[in-house]
Design a protein around this motif. Structure first.
Motif: not given
Length: 261
Positions: A190-207
Motif C-alpha cells: 500500500a502506498l500513501l499519496v498525500a499530495s500532488a508532489r508526492i504523487g509525481r514522485e510515486v509515479a516516477a519512482q515506482f512505474p
C-alpha cells in the motif's frame, strides 16, 4: 478490537514523509493494524529568497515581530537548519495538526490555532482577536513555494505590517534500493499519496506496481495530479474497504492543511 479485526491489518504501508507528519500518520495507521514503513519521498530545499530568509530570521530572534505564522511543520525544520530561534515576545499562530505538534516538540508555544470546526487558514483569521483591535502588528509569514498566501492576504487586508518569505520548496528524494525492491515485489502493498508532489514522485519512482498494490490518494486534487503524472493502479481497488479505511485513517490524524508539501 483484535489485530485480525482491524481494517488495515493486512497492509504494509509506505508513509512518504518523515518528521512530525510521518510519525503522526504512521501512529494512526498502526492503531488500525497496519505495518508502516516511513520512507520520505520529498524533502525541503532553499529558494531564491534564501538571503532574505536569513535576514528576517535575525529579526525574528531579535523580537522585531509581534507574531509569526506557519502552515507547515517544515517551518520548524527551516528554523533548525538555520539555528534560528523565536524570540519569547513573538507569538506563533499555526494551522495544521502536524505543524502545531512540530512547534510544540521544538519547545515553542502556539498561541493561536483555528477551531476544530474550521481548521483552515481562513478559519484561523476568524479566531484571532488580536488582529482586529486596530493595532498594527508586525507579522512574519514563512511558507512553502506551493502554499496559497491566504493568511498574508487576510492580515494585509486588516492593515497589518506583514513580511512574507517563501522559506522552502519541496524536492523529490529517491527511495532506497531496499524500498524500491519491497514496493516492486509487493512486500510493501500500500502506498500513501498525500499530495500532488508526492504523487509525481510515486509515479516516477515506482512505474511498475504489482496489481494487488493499493494506491491511496488523499483528496481529489491529489488523485487528479497523480494520475496526470502517470500514476497507475488497479481499478479493482477504487472502492475497496481497505483503501477507504486507509484514507479515512489518514484524514482523521492529519488536517487537510497538512497535506500540502
Amino acid at each position: 478490537m483484535t489485530a485480525e479485526a482491524k481494517p488495515l491489518s493486512e497492509l504494509r504501508v509506505l508513509v512518504p514523509r518523515g518528521g512530525t507528519w510521518g510519525n503522526l500518520v504512521a501512529t494512526a495507521l498502526r492503531e488500525q493494524g497496519a505495518h508502516t514503513v516511513i520512507a520520505p519521498l520529498v524533502d525541503f530545499a532553499p529558494t531564491s529568497e534564501e538571503e532574505r530568509l536569513i535576514e528576517v530570521l535575525k529579526l525574528l530572534e531579535s523580537g522585531h515581530y509581534d507574531w509569526m505564522t506557519a502552515t507547515s511543520a517544515t517551518v520548524v525544520d527551516v528554523l533548525a537548519h538555520h539555528n534560528a530561534v523565536i524570540h519569547p515576545n513573538t507569538r506563533v499562530a499555526a494551522v495544521g495538526e502536524a505543524t502545531i505538534q512540530a512547534f510544540s516538540d521544538a519547545g515553542y508555544q502556539v498561541s493561536r490555532t483555528p477551531s476544530d470546526e474550521n481548521h483552515t487558514t481562513a478559519g484561523l483569521l476568524e479566531v484571532w482577536p488580536e488582529i482586529d483591535t486596530g493595532e498594527v502588528l508586525r507579522v512574519l509569514t514563512l511558507r512553502s513555494d506551493v502554499a496559497k498566501p491566504v493568511l498574508t492576504s487576510g492580515l494585509i487586508d486588516r492593515g497589518h505590517d506583514v513580511t512574507q518569505v517563501v522559506a522552502f520548496r519541496t524536492i523529490g528524494v529517491p527511495a532506497s534500493a531496499h524500498i524500491r525492491e519491497d514496493v516492486e515485489s509487493g512486500r510493501i502493498n500500500a502506498l500513501l499519496v498525500a499530495s500532488a508532489r508526492i504523487g509525481r514522485e510515486v509515479a516516477a519512482q515506482f512505474p511498475k506496481l504489482p496489481p494487488e498494490t493499493i494506491v491511496a490518494c488523499v483528496g481529489p486534487h491529489t488523485h487528479m495530479e497523480a494520475v496526470a503524472a502517470g500514476l497507475r493502479h488497479s481499478p479493482s481497488h477504487q472502492n475497496s474497504a481497505a483503501k477507504r479505511a486507509l484514507i479515512e485513517t489518514v484524514e482523521s490524524a492529519i488536517d487537510q492543511s497538512d497535506m500540502l508539501d
